[in-house]
Design an enzyme around this catalytic site. Structure first.
Site, PDB file in Angstrom:
ATOM      1  N   GLN A  46     -40.072  38.054  37.498  1.00 43.26           N
ATOM      2  CA  GLN A  46     -40.062  39.085  38.506  1.00 43.26           C
ATOM      3  C   GLN A  46     -38.825  39.943  38.317  1.00 43.26           C
ATOM      4  O   GLN A  46     -37.863  39.490  37.712  1.00 43.26           O
ATOM      5  CB  GLN A  46     -39.998  38.418  39.882  1.00 43.26           C
ATOM      6  CG  GLN A  46     -40.330  39.309  41.026  1.00 43.26           C
ATOM      7  CD  GLN A  46     -41.790  39.219  41.405  1.00 43.26           C
ATOM      8  OE1 GLN A  46     -42.276  38.152  41.704  1.00 43.26           O
ATOM      9  NE2 GLN A  46     -42.484  40.338  41.367  1.00 43.26           N
ATOM     10  N   THR A  73     -37.699  35.016  43.119  1.00 41.44           N
ATOM     11  CA  THR A  73     -38.929  34.592  43.782  1.00 41.44           C
ATOM     12  C   THR A  73     -39.380  33.358  43.010  1.00 41.44           C
ATOM     13  O   THR A  73     -38.845  33.065  41.947  1.00 41.44           O
ATOM     14  CB  THR A  73     -40.062  35.633  43.679  1.00 41.44           C
ATOM     15  OG1 THR A  73     -40.479  35.703  42.307  1.00 41.44           O
ATOM     16  CG2 THR A  73     -39.643  37.005  44.161  1.00 41.44           C
ATOM     17  N   THR A  74     -40.385  32.675  43.532  1.00 42.62           N
ATOM     18  CA  THR A  74     -40.921  31.532  42.785  1.00 42.62           C
ATOM     19  C   THR A  74     -42.124  31.961  41.948  1.00 42.62           C
ATOM     20  O   THR A  74     -42.906  31.160  41.483  1.00 42.62           O
ATOM     21  CB  THR A  74     -41.170  30.375  43.779  1.00 42.62           C
ATOM     22  OG1 THR A  74     -39.892  29.958  44.256  1.00 42.62           O
ATOM     23  CG2 THR A  74     -41.834  29.167  43.185  1.00 42.62           C
ATOM     24  N   HIS A  75     -42.230  33.273  41.722  1.00 41.79           N
ATOM     25  CA  HIS A  75     -43.406  33.831  41.066  1.00 41.79           C
ATOM     26  C   HIS A  75     -43.313  33.799  39.545  1.00 41.79           C
ATOM     27  O   HIS A  75     -43.354  34.845  38.894  1.00 41.79           O
ATOM     28  CB  HIS A  75     -43.645  35.255  41.555  1.00 41.79           C
ATOM     29  CG  HIS A  75     -43.614  35.370  43.055  1.00 41.79           C
ATOM     30  ND1 HIS A  75     -43.369  36.530  43.729  1.00 41.79           N
ATOM     31  CD2 HIS A  75     -43.801  34.438  44.028  1.00 41.79           C
ATOM     32  CE1 HIS A  75     -43.404  36.324  45.042  1.00 41.79           C
ATOM     33  NE2 HIS A  75     -43.646  35.055  45.248  1.00 41.79           N
ATOM     34  N   LEU A  76     -43.198  32.632  38.969  1.00 43.13           N
ATOM     35  CA  LEU A  76     -43.313  32.537  37.515  1.00 43.13           C
ATOM     36  C   LEU A  76     -44.770  32.796  37.150  1.00 43.13           C
ATOM     37  O   LEU A  76     -45.677  32.323  37.833  1.00 43.13           O
ATOM     38  CB  LEU A  76     -42.915  31.149  37.017  1.00 43.13           C
ATOM     39  CG  LEU A  76     -41.460  30.727  37.182  1.00 43.13           C
ATOM     40  CD1 LEU A  76     -41.242  29.370  36.503  1.00 43.13           C
ATOM     41  CD2 LEU A  76     -40.504  31.762  36.622  1.00 43.13           C
TER      42      LEU A  76
END
Lengths: 409, 592
Positions: free
Chosen positions: B347, B517-520
């Site tokens: 991100q 964010t944890t949006h890997l």
């Protein structure tokens, strides 16, 4: 096709060890179906199954009574440890008259005073259904009562005092629906077993039917139509509660969650409606006397309520329909005995999940967080701010906390 | 000794959002389903009770709901020339743990990607020409279109009770919604949440500047809701403890509050918690999954045979498990071959912290919910002409202030001492009048040849398996994109009347210690060509057709939105393909 199905059923019942049974009903699909439904209505599975067990009706569940712990017997068709070798008549004598096969008397933890109101045919159909259950060998040591209660002879006296044999009598002036409801409530449903006050010998206070009782650490509230806690509930509210375990006011937890899960949720919409119609017509007492709680306690309780309770139950106590109970109208809140309220505050509670209401929301425990005075204050607030239930003392909380610590369920 | 369990129709690895969706859909189709979850079972009331759930130290700082790095971790490096080292404390992202997965601790920001996001390579090439894209950028089309996913986005939003204002219903632009969104078949199930003061002010300033602000779509309930499965949620109380926290009020959409109560009632569903799948087993042909092997909390190893395997763990664990199971060809960035580990992305977020006059502005920043905020989408995806700017990609920007929690939400002007009396004074002066959006600039990160996941040559986990190794850095395109968005974002705060605006741009090198964010995303991507994707358009493995891989690991690159809506829509899309196509003819759904 029909022939082969009948043969298969016959083989099954033979394998189940009920070859001796005389009734044609045992192989009758319609009788078995009616029996299954009535066994649900009578909630047989609850007492006769150890919770979580894969062997329904095989007994061994401890039943807590005011006099000690009884253990439910095996009612699978096992010939030696169950009821496989019983005749239909012997079964009916046990269910409707409280007489064992050996002639000895049953303890009224088996609600035969209610089941007596069932028709012999209904009881026979229950038997037909039970004969289809997988037989399981499970010898049960019946009771752990102290002398002299362990002497079944004593039951003769009890029966004389509290047991009125005889079937349900229709009330011709009432509707068919009302009578169906009355039959289910007074008979198979045995609602009074929990909800009718008991004498010191454990018999029903027949002058106060369904007006509330406290057992196994829960309040079974007044469920009459009077000015009591259900006054605001419509018949639809009651029916929905019985069917789904949740309505706009309340959620079933504790012993009642088991009743809903195993029994009332499995009844037809017509039958739960009939029960509700009947219950709405049972007159009850006036509400608890107005009580005056200490203003300072109410202030403290209100502050705790806003901090810990209002997020879910809302600042005005009305909760969320079918999800979070309405504290202003929940029967177990606005009732004389604070046992359930204290239990739920101290320990939390898991409400029942049903097909109709699968959410099964729970309330967390607050006993670790609040001391006795704080629990008493918040309990007094929720009972008194919107309702008129009497205040709760710190001492009552202390006792309930100790009682809960000692409980295993 | 490995003990073999009775065969199931389906084994699901990981019981988060996608695992729960797949378990429900496949059990509903009559299949016998088991889910295996590494972490513990979690219940709403008892595992995050309102009495202590709002504990920032316990959950945010000490990561109670997350995987412990002592259980497993990753190694990290910026460049292929460096030696990667293990991550010992979570920083840039937080791997979820336990039943519900990331669906327990998310903010519930529930977006749909733009129609152009799914055909990104084609779209950008057509609009700007191939030479406009950086040479090492490896973006791809998804193989699925927005229109195909629309009904599945819709299902998820109605499952969750998403609160929001539609911007485009069947092509008609709706006032107050996001005019850039793809056409939706119907409105959100619930109206938007009420917006706090600062969010409202941001919306007004954005409108005055000519933008079209709209409330962020939110899985926090604006009112009581019963979803299509019959499960109920209660109204949100705006407590500001969503992200990192479980919601004990039944107010935030999670697997626990939307699916699991119904799923656990199904007799053909079962689950094992505290059990870690260590590999997907292949049959002797190597072309079919035979089931999985897992280790329970007692350290016992079990084999669970199954006809269908659904891999639905967190992004990087999906990639790691494929690599460790020898499924698909591992990506080699030097030779530019292989697919597993390829197109890994994260991100590009940044902050603008704004300080207002305390005498005039009292924002009460603690009144918030996880997905509350006013956003604009003018600078997302390809919603604006990138030609003059020299970069591609973008993101939404918004005053999405999710909390005013006391440990981390203590913004002070630059130059203030980091501790002591001066710091305390500055915190006191500014707490009510400073704004610090959660993810104010939520930007895309496109994929590159040298950003990927492989197996670490040195470090091993507790089962002696190689750790997953992340090689990741920002490229100029993302840095330019972030600067552009951050400046635009800051202009809106200035228009709100901020006396001082502090821009915190995202800069290279990529910093693994600073949370974004944890949006890997990516690493096991979907696509149309087995040479450049691990999965076909139905998320079915090209190599092992009875394996479907869920999650953001399928994203060929990350768009400028939170991923959960798209992750869930893809799960419903895949479940639909399994039910309507695969079960009738279990084999490759696409011949390539």
């Amino acid at each position: 096709m029909r022939r082969s199905a009948k043969l298969a059923l016959a083989a099954l019942t033979l394998a189940a060890g009920v070859g001796e049974a005389t009734s044609a009903g045992l192989q009758d699909f319609a009788a078995v179906e009616r029996g299954r439904y009535l066994a649900n209505a009578a909630d047989c599975g609850s007492c006769h199954t150890v919770p979580g067990s894969d062997h329904p009706f095989s007994g061994g569940r401890p039943i807590e009574t005011p006099f000690g712990v009884l253990v439910s017997p095996n009612i699978t068709p096992d010939r030696e440890t169950g009821i496989g070798a019983w005749s239909d008549e012997e079964f009916e004598a046990a269910v409707r008259n409280g007489r064992r096969r050996d002639g000895k008397r049953l303890y009224p933890a088996m609600p035969f005073p209610y089941f007596a109101r069932m028709t012999p045919q209904d009881v026979k159909d229950v038997r037909a259904y039970l004969s289809t259950i997988e037989p399981l060998r499970n010898p049960v040591s019946a009771n752990h009562l102290p002398f002299p209660l362990n002497e079944r002879m004593a039951m003769a006296v009890w029966d004389k005092l509290y047991f009125a044999p005889g079937t349900f009598k229709e009330e011709p002036s009432k509707s068919k629906q009302w009578n169906r409801g009355a039959y289910l409530v007074q008979g198979a449903g045995h609602c009074g077993a929990c909800h009718t006050p008991k004498t010191f010998l454990g018999g029903d206070e027949t002058s106060e039917p369904l007006q509330g009782y406290t057992l196994q650490g829960w309040v079974a509230p007044d469920i009459t139509s009077g000015q009591g806690p259900l006054a605001q509930w419509s018949a639809e509210d009651l029916a929905q509660y019985l069917k789904a375990g949740h309505n706009r006011f309340a959620a079933a937890a504790g012993l009642m969650s088991e009743v809903v899960e195993l029994s009332t949720s499995k009844l037809s919409d017509d039958d739960v409606k009939a029960m509700a119609v009947y219950l709405k017509d049972v007159s009850g007492p006036k509400s608890a006397a107005d009580s005056s709680a200490d203003a300072r306690v109410l202030t403290a309780g209100g502050a705790i309520y806003q901090d810990l309770c209002s997020a879910c139950h809302k600042p005005d106590g009305t909760g969320v329909p079918n999800l979070i109970p309405d504290l202003t109208q929940a029967a177990t809140v606005n009732t004389g005995d604070p046992t359930t309220v204290l239990r739920v505050i101290l320990q939390g509670a898991q409400s029942v999940a049903t097909d109709r209401e699968p959410t099964g929301p729970a309330m967390p425990a607050f006993g670790w967080q609040l001391n006795d005075a704080q629990v008493a204050a918040v309990a007094t607030y929720v009972r008194n701010h919107w309702g008129k239930a009497p205040p709760v003392s710190e001492d009552a909380v202390r006792k309930q906390r100790a009682a809960l610590d000692a409980r295993t369920n | 000794m490995v003990r073999k369990l009775p065969r199931k129709d389906v084994v699901i690895i990981g019981l988060g959002w996608t695992g729960s969706i797949m378990a429900y859909e496949l059990a509903d189709a009559g299949l016998d389903v088991i889910a295996i979850e590494r972490g513990p079972w979690r219940n709403t009331a008892t595992d995050y009770p309102p009495g202590y759930a709002a504990d920032e130290l316990r959950y945010r700082i000490r990561h109670e709901l997350f995987l412990s790095p002592s259980q497993t971790t990753f190694t990290f490096r910026n460049k292929m020339s460096q030696t990667a080292l293990p991550i010992r404390s979570w920083g840039a992202f937080m791997p979820p743990n336990g039943v519900g997965g990331g669906g327990v601790h998310w903010n519930a920001e529930t977006w749909r990607f733009l129609p152009s996001d799914f055909v990104l390579k084609t779209h950008l090439t057509e609009r700007y020409g191939a030479s406009f894209l950086p040479e090492d950028m490896t973006i791809q089309d998804w193989g699925v279109t927005y229109d195909e996913l629309e009904p599945h986005y819709d299902r998820f939003e109605y499952l969750c009770g998403t609160s929001g204002q539609a911007g485009n219903i069947k092509g008609t632009i709706m006032e107050g919604g996001n005019p850039f969104e793809g056409p939706r078949s119907r409105p959100y199930p619930n109206p938007p949440q009420d917006q706090p003061f600062s969010h409202t002010l941001f919306g007004k300033a954005a409108r005055d500047l000519g933008y079209k602000p709209f409330p962020q779509p939110s899985g926090n309930m604006s009112r009581p809701y019963q979803n299509p499965l019959g499960v109920r949620l209660g109204p949100c109380t705006y407590c500001g403890f969503c992200e990192w926290f479980g919601c004990g009020n039944y107010s935030k959409a999670s697997p626990q509050t939307t699916i699991l109560p119904v799923l656990v009632r199904k007799p053909n569903f079962s689950a094992r918690d505290n059990s870690e799948v260590v590999r997907i087993d292949l049959d002797s042909s190597g072309k079919r999954a035979a089931g999985v092997t897992f280790v329970d909390a007692a350290g016992e190893e079990w084999e669970q045979p199954a006809d269908l395997v659904v891999l639905s763990a967190y992004t990087i664990f999906n990639v790691q498990l494929l690599l460790l199971s020898g499924i698909g060809k591992a990506y080699d960035p030097a030779a530019n071959t292989g697919v597993i580990g390829r197109n890994f992305t994260h991100q590009t977020t940044s902050d603008v912290v704004s300080f207002f006059d305390p005498a005039k502005f009292v924002f009460n920043p603690f009144i918030a919910s996880g997905a509350i905020g006013m956003c604009i989408d003018e600078f997302n995806g390809d919603n604006f002409d990138h030609g003059p700017h020299g970069f591609v990609g973008g993101g939404y920007v918004g005053q999405v202030q999710t909390n005013g929690r006391p440990i981390e939400t203590t913004p002070v002007p630059e130059g203030t001492p980091l501790w002591g009396a001066q710091w305390k004074k500055a915190v006191k002066e500014n707490y009510q009048s400073a704004l610090k959006p959660g993810t104010g600039v939520h930007g895309s990160m496109y994929s590159y040849r040298d950003v990927y996941v492989d197996l670490d040559p040195t470090y091993k986990d507790r089962f002696n398996r190689p750790l997953a190794r992340i090689t990741m850095d920002f490229h100029d395109n993302e840095i330019k994109q972030n600067k552009f968005l951050t400046d635009k974002f800051a202009e809106i705060f200035q228009a709100m009347g901020a006396k001082h605006v502090q821009k915190e741009y995202r800069k290279a090198p990529y910093d693994i210690t600073k949370y974004q964010t944890t949006h890997l995303c990516g690493g096991a991507i979907m696509g149309s060509d087995p040479n450049t994707s691990a999965l076909n358009r139905y998320l079915q493995s090209w190599d092992v057709p009875n394996l479907f891989v869920m999650g953001a690991s399928a994203f060929p690159q990350n768009a400028g939105y939170n991923p959960t809506g798209t992750v869930a829509a893809l799960a419903y899309w895949a479940a639909d393909a399994i039910r309507s196509k695969y079960l009738k003819n279990p084999g490759q759904l696409i011949n390539a």
